[in-house]
Design a protein around this motif. Structure first.
Motif, short mmCIF file in Angstrom:
data_model
loop_
_atom_site.label_atom_id
_atom_site.label_comp_id
_atom_site.label_asym_id
_atom_site.label_seq_id
_atom_site.Cartn_x
_atom_site.Cartn_y
_atom_site.Cartn_z
N GLY A 28 2.03 7.87 3.68
CA GLY A 28 2.24 6.62 4.40
C GLY A 28 2.02 5.44 3.48
O GLY A 28 2.21 5.53 2.27
N GLY A 29 1.57 4.35 4.07
CA GLY A 29 1.40 3.11 3.32
C GLY A 29 2.58 2.21 3.60
O GLY A 29 3.73 2.67 3.67
N PHE A 58 -5.57 5.38 -1.38
CA PHE A 58 -5.91 4.67 -0.14
C PHE A 58 -5.72 5.61 1.06
O PHE A 58 -4.73 6.34 1.13
N TRP A 67 -5.96 5.94 5.45
CA TRP A 67 -6.09 5.29 6.76
C TRP A 67 -6.07 6.37 7.85
O TRP A 67 -5.35 7.36 7.74
N ASP A 114 6.90 -2.03 8.90
CA ASP A 114 7.17 -2.03 7.45
C ASP A 114 8.59 -1.52 7.18
O ASP A 114 9.28 -1.99 6.28
N THR A 169 3.85 4.54 13.63
CA THR A 169 3.23 4.10 12.37
C THR A 169 4.31 3.68 11.37
O THR A 169 5.25 4.43 11.13
N GLY A 170 4.13 2.50 10.80
CA GLY A 170 5.03 2.05 9.74
C GLY A 170 6.35 1.47 10.22
O GLY A 170 7.19 1.07 9.41
N SER A 180 0.81 -1.22 0.00
CA SER A 180 0.00 0.00 0.00
C SER A 180 0.84 1.26 0.00
O SER A 180 1.91 1.33 0.60
N ALA A 199 -0.21 5.29 0.74
CA ALA A 199 -1.40 5.84 1.38
C ALA A 199 -1.24 7.28 1.84
O ALA A 199 -0.13 7.80 1.93
N ASP A 235 -2.31 9.07 5.33
CA ASP A 235 -2.76 8.74 6.68
C ASP A 235 -3.16 10.01 7.44
O ASP A 235 -2.51 11.04 7.30
N ARG A 256 -3.12 1.49 19.52
CA ARG A 256 -3.79 2.41 18.60
C ARG A 256 -5.06 1.78 18.11
O ARG A 256 -5.24 0.56 18.18
N TYR A 278 6.88 2.98 3.40
CA TYR A 278 7.86 2.83 4.48
C TYR A 278 8.94 1.80 4.09
O TYR A 278 10.13 2.05 4.27
P1 AMP Z 1 1.94 -0.37 10.46
O1 AMP Z 1 2.16 0.71 11.50
O2 AMP Z 1 3.14 -1.23 10.24
O3 AMP Z 1 0.69 -1.15 10.68
O4 AMP Z 1 1.77 0.36 9.06
C1 AMP Z 1 0.95 1.48 8.94
C2 AMP Z 1 0.72 1.80 7.49
O5 AMP Z 1 -0.09 0.76 6.91
C3 AMP Z 1 -0.04 3.10 7.33
O6 AMP Z 1 0.76 4.02 6.61
C4 AMP Z 1 -1.33 2.73 6.59
O7 AMP Z 1 -1.57 3.59 5.50
C5 AMP Z 1 -1.10 1.32 6.10
N1 AMP Z 1 -2.32 0.50 6.27
C6 AMP Z 1 -3.23 0.56 7.26
N2 AMP Z 1 -4.22 -0.35 7.06
C7 AMP Z 1 -3.93 -1.01 5.92
C8 AMP Z 1 -4.55 -2.07 5.17
N3 AMP Z 1 -5.71 -2.62 5.56
N4 AMP Z 1 -3.94 -2.50 4.04
C9 AMP Z 1 -2.78 -1.95 3.64
N5 AMP Z 1 -2.14 -0.95 4.28
C10 AMP Z 1 -2.69 -0.48 5.42
#
Ligand code: AMP
Length: 312
Positions: free
Chosen positions: A31-32, A83, A85, A239, A235-236, A13, A15, A17, A96, A36
């Protein structure tokens, strides 16, 4: 001889956020998971990103990725919205809640791997629908290493398809809650044993600020999280951890067990930059030099100066 690094193919993804943090609220933050991971991997090796964004995605973000050595040929632009979030963190950042997820252009996304990217040596399958992860696996030539992430939503919602993915994955990188859910075992050693039976020969269980564990052939290896005075936004981080890991493996071209152990320090160091800023901002600023400095401090932190043999 000049060493040409292997390249990393990242699918996942991209995104915008909205983040509600103890330090304030932030809207439309880049984000996404794939963003990351790509930024982190690009500190070490060339990256190819496959994903989708909408008409609202600024050209400046694409050029920023390009400037980091991320090839965005495989980043589709569809009509519609990127996308989105929306998450809210507790005051201690330990938990969270997802307030809103808008799939937007991601809803109809079918990954198309550009012909020039099908022979990538390292494949990082981000947390997307397991059916899409399988489509990616069908399009690539056998990589040296297939690494995958997943999440609770797919573990409970698509267990059969996820099972097919797991059978083709060399290294699964998930967090402790996901490991427990996937295996039905609370104890992480038992969970790892169960998950190995499902396919992945190697498993990394991420535990946030408590570090990460690597399980392979009965052995366990641990890397701590890098201790930081100021943590702004987790966040991220997971990833980013996966991105640092694949970046190191690609750069060295070595996917042996010992190399994965070393890669975990790069993964943890990359994740430490991620949490120091809101969204991707700190990661975007981080340089190879910054990473080198942090890795050296990391090495010093875990250096016990000789043998741990029982003194007599
Ligand atoms: P994490 O903190 O590792 O869960 O990653 C957060 C990132 O995942 C954020 O930047 C979101 O945009 C992305 N994200 C959140 N929910 C989803 C989902 N259902 N599918 C794909 N990416 C997501």
């Amino acid at each position: 001889m000049h060493h040409t690094p292997n390249s990393v193919l990242v699918v996942g993804s991209v995104a915008f956020d909205d983040l509600e943090m103890p330090s304030g609220s932030f809207k439309d933050v880049l984000g996404g998971a794939a963003t990351y991971s790509s930024l982190a991997a690009s500190l070490l090796a060339p990256v190819r990103l496959v994903g989708v964004v909408g008409a609202d995605f600024a050209e400046s973000h694409i050029s920023m990725l390009g400037a980091h050595g991320v090839d965005t040929t495989g980043l589709e632009r569809a009509s519609g919205k990127t996308f989105r979030w929306h998450g809210r963190y507790s005051s201690d950042l330990a938990s969270r809640e997802s307030l809103d997820t808008q799939l937007n252009v991601f809803a109809d996304f079918r990954p198309k791997i550009p012909a020039a990217h099908r022979a990538s040596e390292i494949l990082l399958l981000g947390n997307i629908h397991p059916a899409l992860q399988l489509e990616v696996l069908e399009q690539v030539e056998r990589p040296k290493l297939v690494i995958s992430d997943t999440m609770n939503f797919w573990i409970s919602g698509e267990p059969e398809l996820l099972g097919k993915v797991l059978a083709k994955v060399d290294l699964l990188v998930i967090n402790d809650e996901e490991a427990r859910q996937l295996s039905g075992e609370h104890n992480l050693l038992k969970a790892a044993r169960e998950i190995h039976k499902r396919g992945p020969r190697r498993l990394i269980i991420k535990r946030g600020e408590h570090g990460a564990l690597l399980f392979e052939e009965g052995s366990v290896f641990f890397v701590p999280a890098f201790p930081l005075e100021s943590v702004l936004d987790p966040t991220g981080a997971g990833d980013t951890f996966a991105g640092g890991l694949v970046g190191y493996l690609a750069k060295t071209g070595d996917v042996s067990h010992a190399s994965v152990r070393r890669a975990m320090f790069y993964a943890s160091a990359a994740a430490s930059f991620c949490v120091e800023g809101i969204g991707t901002e700190r990661l975007v600023q981080a340089t190879r030099g910054d990473l080198g400095v942090r890795i050296e401090a990391f090495g010093a932190m875990v250096d016990y100066g000789g043998s741990l043999a029982l003194p007599h």
